[in-house]
Enzyme design. Structure first.
Site, PDB file in Angstrom:
ATOM      1  CB  ILE A  85      -0.930  -0.011   1.229  1.00 10.52           C
ATOM      2  CG1 ILE A  85      -1.824  -1.252   1.227  1.00 10.52           C
ATOM      3  CG2 ILE A  85      -1.774   1.266   1.290  1.00 10.52           C
ATOM      4  CD1 ILE A  85      -2.746  -1.397   0.042  1.00 10.52           C
TER       5      ILE A  85
ATOM      6  CB  THR B 215      -4.917   7.972  -0.983  1.00  6.87           C
ATOM      7  OG1 THR B 215      -3.706   7.227  -1.087  1.00  6.87           O
ATOM      8  CG2 THR B 215      -4.596   9.451  -0.865  1.00  6.87           C
TER       9      THR B 215
ATOM     10  CD  GLU C 156     -12.670  -1.385 -10.798  1.00  3.47           C
ATOM     11  OE1 GLU C 156     -11.656  -2.084 -10.983  1.00  3.47           O
ATOM     12  OE2 GLU C 156     -13.476  -1.111 -11.691  1.00  3.47           O
TER      13      GLU C 156
HETATM   14 MO1  MOS Z   1     -13.640   1.338 -13.302  1.00  3.15          MO
HETATM   15  S1  MOS Z   1     -15.582   0.750 -13.550  1.00  3.15           S
HETATM   16  O1  MOS Z   1     -12.825   0.155 -14.235  1.00  3.15           O
HETATM   17  O2  MOS Z   1     -13.575   2.879 -13.973  1.00  3.15           O
END
Ligand code: MOS
Length: 736
Positions: free
Chosen positions: A627, A632, A702
């Protein structure tokens, strides 16, 4: 030297280096941009979902005050279709014929002196349709079905034999609705043609691709196109593609002979820049009585727009999430007359994980096993299909630490058995195995005469922290204070960068910056190796270290000199180096390149009588490799978790079943989590540097969202005994 060798898993929580610009308003987001002579555009959109435009009359609009141009399919030039990049495809060029393929389709663009005049004039455009019947449902027999559109369908081992010897089989259908990306920054394009040069400022996650696409669509050399995106007001995938409104703005600027700005309205955002497509998934899972997973089958169908492509391999992660001898996955797409779906944070994973991780919970329950113990028992120590070790994997650690911090041991197995006053309390868990997605990337790093460094790449920072972590990385690799490093992204004239998407940019760009810094340090070494005036005379590159803005001999910090001194003595204003990175390949590594892993632990509370549901606590543990910036990175996971709560409880883009119109295309009607919906969240990182990455990082943009919906649903089952297989989970589904 590699940063991975430093072995430090967690970097310092440096504040965002771009924060002062943002909070003082000095950062220009696309919708802040104003260029001399700039005119404004508004869109004309279809009010039917399918059919043809019989006539479109722009005469009343042209007569309206301030109007400069109006373009429809009747007077639009031929536009080529842009190239189709991997993962995201390319939407069709607008205004090329009279077909209407979805409600809200762009049928024209009007340019005027002011935004108000443009919007007024756009409303005066009269459209006559020959409507056709809309095809809006995944199970509509008229919908063309695309079978295995990406060649990813998987058949591994003997799946049917696995089911035959299973003691317990769960077979269920799980559904997820359309969700719409809603970055706060309304997507904006500003375009200007001047002296044969096209300049565009855009809410894009991928400036390099906007440039390539505009060059192809408008038939101009790439060298005559410049795309700027230094700041973008959020993306979530909506800015990955070069959408119709971008092309229309560029076209309108050419027709009007003026710079033109188009800001999408919030309702237009629901039909113009993609959305997470709904899914219907059938998952069948078989296990033997001892808790061993022996067969997994995952089928998915999701929509694709007419004439478009979008990549959403919903079932794919089920091929590598668990150790299992028999795995079968199948993805299908049904062509519907709907606005183009597209990537929305954790595309495919957000939906696929909900189905798989709910089914896993169901099997554990059927076996009478603790759902966490079941997951640990079936942990994939190696990549199940490749049979190779992972380049890094600390999923077991995610489960172990998460359980400890969450207090999983307090969970009583029986659904409905944990109570607190009026509340039914539920504990749920979900695991996440995020895919590895990365693309080639380039960067340029220079040390200037004053000894400061300048890092450049065509990448963007959509709010994720790229400015900050690239600054930190270059500072570390060059031995400079972060205040002496400047990172300038967001300009397609800079070295090529892949999208800020797929959780892939920090890895790809970080490794390109790493390569550039290493080369640059070596170039400095070469400069002084034969330099009698240098304390580093005769030192080989591996005998040189960097610190405090200086090069010095390893183990002897006193024997060295500063970058600035070297440049000055050699009469150089600066020294620069290019770096590039390419995704590692399993066959070269002898390892499976790993994405991030994670575990979500959720407590829900359900009012025993009213059935009101609240998420009370979330503990997220993530293996994101090294990390770079704990602050962030934590923000990424917190933000993703909030998005996951939205997916679990609120978000639902409603399409009118007759007209195909989006019925809730406003922030008043489309529900997202607000402050009171978001509970205490704890975020922890585990694991060490990834072995396939020079910088040791794995993408974490994500994964924070994934697993929330399943963990919430599993907690709801634990609280109430009610298994919800359809998102969002609403109070209606919990009523007796
Ligand atoms: Mo992300 S949905 O790969 O911008």
């Amino acid at each position: 030297m590699t940063t991975a060798e430093t072995g430090r898993a967690v970097g310092p929580g440096l504040d965002r280096v771009d924060a002062p610009l943002k909070v003082t308003g000095a950062a220009l987001y696309p919708n802040d941009v104003s260029w001399p002579g700039m005119a404004h555009a508004a869109l004309v959109r279809s009010t039917v979902a399918a059919g043809r435009v019989l006539d479109i009359d722009v005469a009343p609009a042209r007569r309206a005050p301030g109007v400069l141009a109006a373009v429809t399919h009747l007077n639009a030039p031929r536009l080529a279709r842009g190239p189709r990049p991997p993962m995201i495809g390319a939407p069709p060029a607008p205004l090329q014929d009279d077909r209407v393929l979805h409600h809200g389709q762009h049928l024209g663009i009007v340019v005027a002196e002011s935004p108000e005049q443009a919007r007024h004039a756009a409303r005066l455009v009269r459209v006559e349709y020959e409507p056709a019947e809309a095809v809006l449902d995944l199970d509509d027999a008229r919908a063309e079905l695309l079978v295995d559109p990406w060649g990813l369908d998987t058949e591994h081992g003997d799946v049917d034999a696995g089911f035959a010897r299973s003691d317990v089989v769960v077979e269920e259908t799980y559904t997820t609705p359309d969700n719409t990306n809603n970055p706060l920054g309304l997507m904006t394009t500003v375009a200007s043609w001047q002296g044969g040069l096209l300049t565009v400022q855009d809410s894009t996650q991928w400036p390099s691709n906007v440039r390539t696409t505009l060059a192809a669509v408008f038939g101009v050399p790439e060298s005559r196109v410049r795309v700027l995106a230094p700041f973008v007001g959020g993306g979530f995938g909506a800015g990955l593609r070069v959408w119709s409104h971008v092309l229309l703005t560029v076209l309108a600027a050419r027709e009007a002979g003026r710079p033109v700005k188009l800001v999408l309205t919030r309702p237009e955002m629901f039909t113009s820049v993609g959305h997470r497509p709904r899914t219907v998934q059938r998952v069948r899972v078989g296990a033997t009585r001892d808790g061993t997973l022996v067969a997994v089958e995952h089928d998915s169908v999701a929509p694709v727009a007419m004439d478009d492509d979008n990549v959403e391999p919903v079932s794919h992660s089920s091929t590598f999430s668990y150790a299992c001898r028999g795995i079968r996955t199948r993805d299908r797409q049904a062509r519907l007359t709907v606005p183009s779906p597209g990537s929305m944070r954790a595309p495919a994973e957000a939906q696929g994980n909900f189905a798989l991780e709910t089914a896993i919970d169901e099997v554990a329950h059927a076996l009478g096993m603790d759902p966490l113990a079941f997951r640990l028992h079936n942990h994939a120590d190696d990549h199940p299909l490749l049979g190779l070790p992972w380049s890094s994997k600390a999923l077991k650690e995610c489960y172990r630490l998460g359980a400890e911090r969450f207090g999983w041991s307090r969970r009583t197995p029986e659904p409905g058995s944990l109570r607190d006053g009026r509340d039914l309390v539920g504990y749920g868990v979900a695991g996440v195995c995020y895919p590895f997605i990365q693309f080639p990337c380039q960067a340029r790093v220079s040390v200037l005469g004053d000894g400061s460094a300048h890092v450049r790449s065509a990448a963007t920072d959509i709010g994720t922290g790229t400015y900050t972590v690239m600054t930190q990385l270059a500072a570390e690799l060059l031995g400079l204070d972060v205040g002496r490093v400047r990172f300038d992204p967001g300009d397609s004239d800079l070295p090529y960068a892949p999208p800020a998407g797929g959780s892939g940019l920090t890895g790809a760009l970080g490794n390109a910056v790493h390569a550039a810094c290493r080369r640059l340090v070596r170039d400095f070494c070469d400069l002084v190796r034969d330099d009698a005036a240098s304390p580093l005379l005769g030192a080989a590159p591996e005998e040189v270290a960097v610190a405090g803005g200086r090069l010095h001999r390893v183990g002897d910090p006193g024997r060295g000199e500063s970058y600035a001194d070297i440049l000055a003595r050699h009469g150089l204003a600066e020294l620069g180096a290019d770096g590039r990175s390419a995704p590692p390949r399993a066959e070269d590594l002898g390892m499976a390149p790993a994405g991030a892993f994670g575990a979500k632990f959720v407590e829900v509370r359900v009012d025993a009588e009213l059935r009101l549901l609240r998420v009370a606590r979330v503990v997220s543990v993530v293996d994101g490799g090294r990390i770079l910036n704990e602050k962030t990175a934590t923000s990424q996971i917190v933000g993703g978790t909030v998005g996951g709560i939205g997916q679990a409880l609120f978000e639902d883009t409603v399409t009118d079943p007759v007209t195909g119109r989006i019925a809730n295309a406003t922030f008043g009607d489309y529900l997202v989590p607000v402050h009171a919906d978001v509970p205490d969240m704890e975020v922890l990182f585990v694991g060490g540097p990834d072995r396939a990455s020079a910088t040791g990082t794995k993408g974490i943009g994500e994964i924070g969202l994934v697993g929330v919906a399943a963990a919430v649903g599993n907690a709801v089952f634990h609280a109430t005994g009610r298994r919800v297989r359809s998102l969002p989970i609403t109070v209606e589904q919990l009523l007796p």
